[in-house]
Design an enzyme around this catalytic site. Sequence first.
Site, mmCIF file in Angstrom:
data_model
loop_
_atom_site.group_PDB
_atom_site.id
_atom_site.type_symbol
_atom_site.label_atom_id
_atom_site.label_comp_id
_atom_site.label_asym_id
_atom_site.label_seq_id
_atom_site.Cartn_x
_atom_site.Cartn_y
_atom_site.Cartn_z
ATOM 1 N N ASN A 60 -8.347 -0.411 -8.553
ATOM 2 C CA ASN A 60 -7.274 0.426 -9.078
ATOM 3 C C ASN A 60 -6.069 0.227 -8.167
ATOM 4 O OD1 ASN A 60 -5.464 2.755 -9.182
ATOM 5 N ND2 ASN A 60 -6.951 3.683 -10.564
ATOM 6 N N ASN A 93 -2.928 1.566 -8.550
ATOM 7 C CA ASN A 93 -1.960 2.675 -8.488
ATOM 8 C C ASN A 93 -0.532 2.124 -8.495
ATOM 9 O OD1 ASN A 93 -0.969 5.266 -8.383
ATOM 10 N ND2 ASN A 93 -1.371 5.558 -6.210
ATOM 11 N N GLU A 139 -4.620 0.936 -13.648
ATOM 12 C CA GLU A 139 -3.424 1.720 -13.325
ATOM 13 C C GLU A 139 -2.267 0.792 -12.945
ATOM 14 O OE1 GLU A 139 -2.412 6.096 -11.441
ATOM 15 O OE2 GLU A 139 -4.245 5.079 -10.793
ATOM 16 N N ASP A 176 -12.171 2.191 -12.797
ATOM 17 C CA ASP A 176 -12.068 3.527 -12.236
ATOM 18 C C ASP A 176 -12.603 4.498 -13.284
ATOM 19 O OD1 ASP A 176 -11.372 5.977 -11.250
ATOM 20 O OD2 ASP A 176 -9.235 5.554 -11.047
ATOM 21 N N ASP A 186 -4.350 3.943 -3.159
ATOM 22 C CA ASP A 186 -5.246 4.995 -2.691
ATOM 23 C C ASP A 186 -6.701 4.683 -3.003
ATOM 24 O OD1 ASP A 186 -4.669 5.263 -5.388
ATOM 25 O OD2 ASP A 186 -4.558 7.451 -5.362
ATOM 26 N N HIS A 187 -6.956 3.567 -3.697
ATOM 27 C CA HIS A 187 -8.303 3.045 -3.925
ATOM 28 C C HIS A 187 -8.501 1.789 -3.079
ATOM 29 C CE1 HIS A 187 -9.269 5.199 -7.843
ATOM 30 N NE2 HIS A 187 -7.987 5.462 -7.702
#
Length: 256
Positions: A7, A9, A35, A148, A247-248
């Site tokens: 992911n 983000n 994402e 995710d 953040d992943h």
Amino acid sequence: MRVITANLNGIRSATSKGFFDWMLSQNADYICVQELKAQQADMRDEMLSPNGYIGYFHYAEKKGYSGVGIYSKQPADEIIVGLGIADIDAEGRYLEARFGNLSIVSLYLPSGSSGDDRQQVKFDFLARFYPHLQALVASGRDVLVCGDWNIAHQQIDLKNWKSNQKNSGFLPEERAWMTQVLSDLNWVDVYRVLYPDATAEAYTWWSNRGQAWANNVGWRIDYQLATPDFAAKAQSASVYKEQRFSDHSPLIVDYL
């Protein structure tokens, strides 16, 4: 065969943090990303077709939101964009690439953390996605669903499970749904089968609040779920945390 799911983000943000330099160093056969937070017009050449790879994408209609992609070293025989369900497909959450008898899927399941309305959207997605997972198993194809899932399945899958039992991502209904997918439909959680006791090193997401990353207060919500015959080919898996692209963290699995 190496498969990565990540992911990002925001693909533009991840690019600026060196994601594609790292990705190209991995020599993976397939890379699933989620994402994107981008539309076709936002995508530069290095995002569309990084050196040696072909990119396929499902963009969300809303700008700067959701979206999934798959990178492959070889052209797909067939690309399936979306689930054929209008409200889900408008959010760019499902992309399937077929290579012979193998299907690689990039999935971004909704989060319900922003409020009750979005949690209901998530529940609705789960109810309508379940028959599709059932059909994929029944197809007889080898299928690998990467992405995710926004669900930590078991207590072992997040640091603070006791305090999160009423929070989206660890609700009893979500966890029960995941149990049904694994037990009733016979999907295999590849990482967890390889490492049944892994805790902290298995986390793939950390909140940007507080000191979650520094203290490794994480959640395992990024998965590679496979049909049984393909899952049996899994040899090893790891979560890459030496660099932060979002953040992943990317989940890497090597298969025979």
